[in-house]
Design an enzyme around this catalytic site. Structure first.
Site, mmCIF file in Angstrom:
data_model
loop_
_atom_site.group_PDB
_atom_site.id
_atom_site.type_symbol
_atom_site.label_atom_id
_atom_site.label_comp_id
_atom_site.label_asym_id
_atom_site.label_seq_id
_atom_site.Cartn_x
_atom_site.Cartn_y
_atom_site.Cartn_z
ATOM 1 N N ASN A 38 0.817 -1.215 0.000
ATOM 2 C CA ASN A 38 0.000 0.000 0.000
ATOM 3 C C ASN A 38 0.856 1.274 0.000
ATOM 4 O O ASN A 38 1.677 1.465 0.892
ATOM 5 C CB ASN A 38 -0.931 0.002 1.224
ATOM 6 N N HIS A 123 -14.236 -5.078 11.173
ATOM 7 C CA HIS A 123 -13.784 -3.765 11.639
ATOM 8 C C HIS A 123 -14.977 -2.860 11.872
ATOM 9 O O HIS A 123 -15.606 -2.404 10.919
ATOM 10 C CB HIS A 123 -12.914 -3.118 10.559
ATOM 11 N N ARG A 148 -13.208 -5.812 15.745
ATOM 12 C CA ARG A 148 -12.251 -4.781 16.134
ATOM 13 C C ARG A 148 -13.012 -3.466 16.254
ATOM 14 O O ARG A 148 -13.829 -3.139 15.393
ATOM 15 C CB ARG A 148 -11.148 -4.660 15.071
ATOM 16 N N TYR A 160 -6.838 7.020 13.161
ATOM 17 C CA TYR A 160 -6.721 5.790 12.381
ATOM 18 C C TYR A 160 -7.968 4.933 12.533
ATOM 19 O O TYR A 160 -8.517 4.814 13.643
ATOM 20 C CB TYR A 160 -5.478 4.963 12.824
ATOM 21 N N ASP A 211 -6.701 -1.766 17.651
ATOM 22 C CA ASP A 211 -5.425 -1.526 16.975
ATOM 23 C C ASP A 211 -4.881 -0.156 17.382
ATOM 24 O O ASP A 211 -5.478 0.873 17.079
ATOM 25 C CB ASP A 211 -5.654 -1.541 15.445
ATOM 26 N N HIS A 213 -2.032 0.924 16.454
ATOM 27 C CA HIS A 213 -1.396 1.365 15.196
ATOM 28 C C HIS A 213 -0.062 2.064 15.433
ATOM 29 O O HIS A 213 0.196 3.148 14.887
ATOM 30 C CB HIS A 213 -2.354 2.256 14.400
ATOM 31 N N GLU A 237 -3.346 -4.426 19.448
ATOM 32 C CA GLU A 237 -2.449 -4.595 18.295
ATOM 33 C C GLU A 237 -1.506 -3.419 18.112
ATOM 34 O O GLU A 237 -1.881 -2.268 18.332
ATOM 35 C CB GLU A 237 -3.303 -4.753 17.043
ATOM 36 N N GLU A 263 2.030 -6.965 11.197
ATOM 37 C CA GLU A 263 1.530 -6.764 9.827
ATOM 38 C C GLU A 263 2.556 -6.063 8.951
ATOM 39 O O GLU A 263 2.524 -6.207 7.738
ATOM 40 C CB GLU A 263 0.223 -5.976 9.839
ATOM 41 N N ARG A 284 1.193 -11.298 13.295
ATOM 42 C CA ARG A 284 0.242 -10.803 12.300
ATOM 43 C C ARG A 284 0.740 -10.895 10.858
ATOM 44 O O ARG A 284 0.043 -10.487 9.936
ATOM 45 C CB ARG A 284 -0.081 -9.344 12.597
ATOM 46 N N HIS A 313 -2.794 -10.570 8.952
ATOM 47 C CA HIS A 313 -3.284 -9.273 8.472
ATOM 48 C C HIS A 313 -4.232 -9.532 7.297
ATOM 49 O O HIS A 313 -3.991 -10.425 6.479
ATOM 50 C CB HIS A 313 -2.067 -8.478 8.013
ATOM 51 N N ASP A 317 -6.264 -3.419 1.709
ATOM 52 C CA ASP A 317 -5.169 -3.258 0.752
ATOM 53 C C ASP A 317 -4.414 -4.550 0.517
ATOM 54 O O ASP A 317 -3.392 -4.555 -0.171
ATOM 55 C CB ASP A 317 -4.202 -2.159 1.205
ATOM 56 N N GLU A 340 -7.932 -11.588 10.167
ATOM 57 C CA GLU A 340 -8.550 -10.275 9.940
ATOM 58 C C GLU A 340 -9.335 -10.321 8.644
ATOM 59 O O GLU A 340 -8.867 -10.883 7.645
ATOM 60 C CB GLU A 340 -7.478 -9.185 9.859
ATOM 61 N N TRP A 403 2.298 6.895 11.861
ATOM 62 C CA TRP A 403 0.902 6.918 11.388
ATOM 63 C C TRP A 403 0.208 5.622 11.784
ATOM 64 O O TRP A 403 0.766 4.554 11.767
ATOM 65 C CB TRP A 403 0.805 7.056 9.863
HETATM 66 C C1 CS2 Z 1 -4.415 -1.964 9.866
HETATM 67 C C2 CS2 Z 1 -4.336 -1.744 8.372
HETATM 68 O O1 CS2 Z 1 -5.723 -3.822 9.290
HETATM 69 C C3 CS2 Z 1 -4.999 -3.328 10.162
HETATM 70 O O2 CS2 Z 1 -4.743 -3.851 11.249
HETATM 71 O O3 CS2 Z 1 -3.246 -1.765 10.565
HETATM 72 O O4 CS2 Z 1 -5.529 -1.138 8.013
HETATM 73 C C4 CS2 Z 1 -3.189 -0.890 7.896
HETATM 74 O O5 CS2 Z 1 -3.374 0.436 8.359
HETATM 75 C C5 CS2 Z 1 -3.170 -0.910 6.389
HETATM 76 O O6 CS2 Z 1 -3.006 -2.237 5.977
HETATM 77 C C6 CS2 Z 1 -2.055 -0.048 5.844
HETATM 78 O O7 CS2 Z 1 -2.045 -0.134 4.440
HETATM 79 MG MG MG Z 2 -3.083 -3.078 12.203
#
Ligand code: CS2
Ligand code: MG
Length: 403
Positions: A38, A123, A148, A160, A211, A213, A237, A263, A284, A313, A317, A340, A403
């Site tokens: 991504n 999600h 989640r 996020y 998450d 993040h 996470e 991930e 992950r 993961h 994407d 996920e 991020w």
């Molecule tokens: C996230 C993702 O799915 C998750 O746990 O961390 O949405 C992540 O932000 C994206 O895969 C980034 O491209």
């Molecule tokens: Mg994640």
């Protein structure tokens, strides 16, 4: 099985970018691998086109392990997301081919079924606690056993995982990254209230996940994990950036909330210390970014020695090809944890016809030979690649953050 006659990289953007590798053998079979990274899609596109495909033509498609070693050791410049995503796409395509040649679903080649279905999590997100609680309820009504929850943070314009579109979250937007604002303090003061409300509303049967993040320091992550203990999360996470695997020792010393990481890992070396010291509970990594089925099996085998379970993961994407291959792995791997499942749009599903399906909280890979996912190249061509980048994050004082 015969030799590789051709291979091509297909870029398509049915709502978001996907990079797919298609490998065709002399006897006309084809295998697919997901090569989507991504925000860096064209780097992998070029790596495959310019540096990998010329070396594949004429190779024996059956020699999966030898090809993996050839691409890993032969690259000289080892590891990294671009290299390992390219290797992952080749590896997944070759496993797809081998299972097709054998006339069986991929999971049969991986040791057969270890469970009846693959537990997955959806999600749910909302601008505030009330909206998020309602959205989690919607996922439970859809049959999910695990959800989640991500919620807006009072005082922050965005955060996020919270999107206008409730079913399809896509963070990559403009060609040049948009800039988000972050405050760990505001976040830390708001998350426990979300999970208190969720447990009050739905009790302790649903699995709840969250998450972070990568956004907290280790001690802040320890604080959050401890604050969330009364709500018995399935996992917390990416609590802190994991380059320094040792930092998880500090988190572990403060909380029993289960931890999930990986991930953005792309090789066993990224998680070896975390696993061997039991500093995490779920790993992950998945087939696309961690070197394919071949390498993911090695990571899972190391994890099994230390009672760490898988939690692949599965964000939007990652293409349906990635999900298909992951589900065959999930069905068979002994130390499976959870998968996920961020749904793809109907536009994406039309480009990638697939055998896998969702049923009452579980995913099933299906019985089609291979990983059960194909690509409609004519339809893919109708959606040209468009540059899109993930956002960047700054603290309120302008400091560039995670991020
Ligand atoms: C996230 C993702 O799915 C998750 O746990 O961390 O949405 C992540 O932000 C994206 O895969 C980034 O491209
Ligand atoms: Mg994640």
């Amino acid at each position: 099985m015969s030799r590789i006659a051709e291979a091509r990289v297909i870029a398509t953007c049915p709502g978001r970018n996907f990079i797919t590798l298609k490998v065709v053998t002399e006897d006309g079979l084809h295998g697919l691998g997901d090569a989507t990274l991504n925000g860096r899609e064209m780097a992998v596109f070029s790596y495959l086109n310019d540096h990998v495909i010329p070396t594949l033509i004429g190779r024996d498609a059956a020699r999966i392990e030898d090809t993996w070693q050839y691409l890993y050791r032969g690259a000289y410049w080892r590891r990294g997301p671009v290299t390992m995503t390219a290797i992952g796409a080749v590896d997944t395509a070759l496993w797809d081919l081998k299972a097709k040649a054998a006339g069986m679903p991929l999971y049969q080649l991986l040791g057969g079924r270890s469970r009846d279905g693959v537990l997955c999590y959806g999600h749910a997100n909302g601008e505030d606690v009330a909206a998020t609680v309602e959205e989690v309820g919607r996922y439970l009504k859809l049959g999910y056993k695990a959800v989640r929850a991500q919620c807006g943070v009072p005082g922050l314009p965005s955060t996020y995982g919270v999107s206008k579109d409730k079913m399809f979250y896509e963070p990559a937007g403009a060609a040049v990254p948009e800039e988000n604002v972050w405050s760990s303090e505001k976040y830390l003061n708001s998350v426990p209230e979300l999970f208190s409300a969720l447990r009050k509303e739905y009790g302790f049967t649903p699995h709840l996940l969250h998450d972070v993040h990568h956004r907290l320091t280790p001690i802040e992550a320890g604080r959050l994990g401890k604050a969330l203990e009364p709500y018995a999360l399935f996992w917390m996470e990416d609590p802190t950036p994991a380059e320094n695997q040792e930092s998880f020792r500090l988190i572990r010393s403060h909380t029993t909330t289960p931890l999930a990481v990986g991930e953005i890992f792309n090789a066993i070396w990224d998680c070896k210390d975390l696993i061997e010291n039991q500093l995490i509970d779920y790993i992950r990594c998945t087939v696309t970014h961690a070197g394919g089925i071949t390498h993911l099996r090695q990571i899972a085998a190391l994890a099994a020695l230390h009672q760490v379970r898988t939690g692949c993961h599965g964000a939007t994407d990652l293409s349906p090809v990635s999900m298909g291959a992951a589900l065959h792995f999930d069905l068979s791997v002994p130390n499976f944890g959870i998968q996920e499942y961020m749904r793809h749009t109907p536009e994406t599903d039309a480009v990638f016809p697939r055998a896998w399906r969702f049923d009452n909280g579980y995913l099933h890979p299906g019985e089609a030979p291979g990983h059960g996912v194909d690509i409609n190249e004519a339809l893919a061509a109708e959606h040209p690649y468009r540059p899109a980048s993930l956002p960047v994050n700054r603290l309120e004082d302008g400091t560039l953050w995670h991020w």
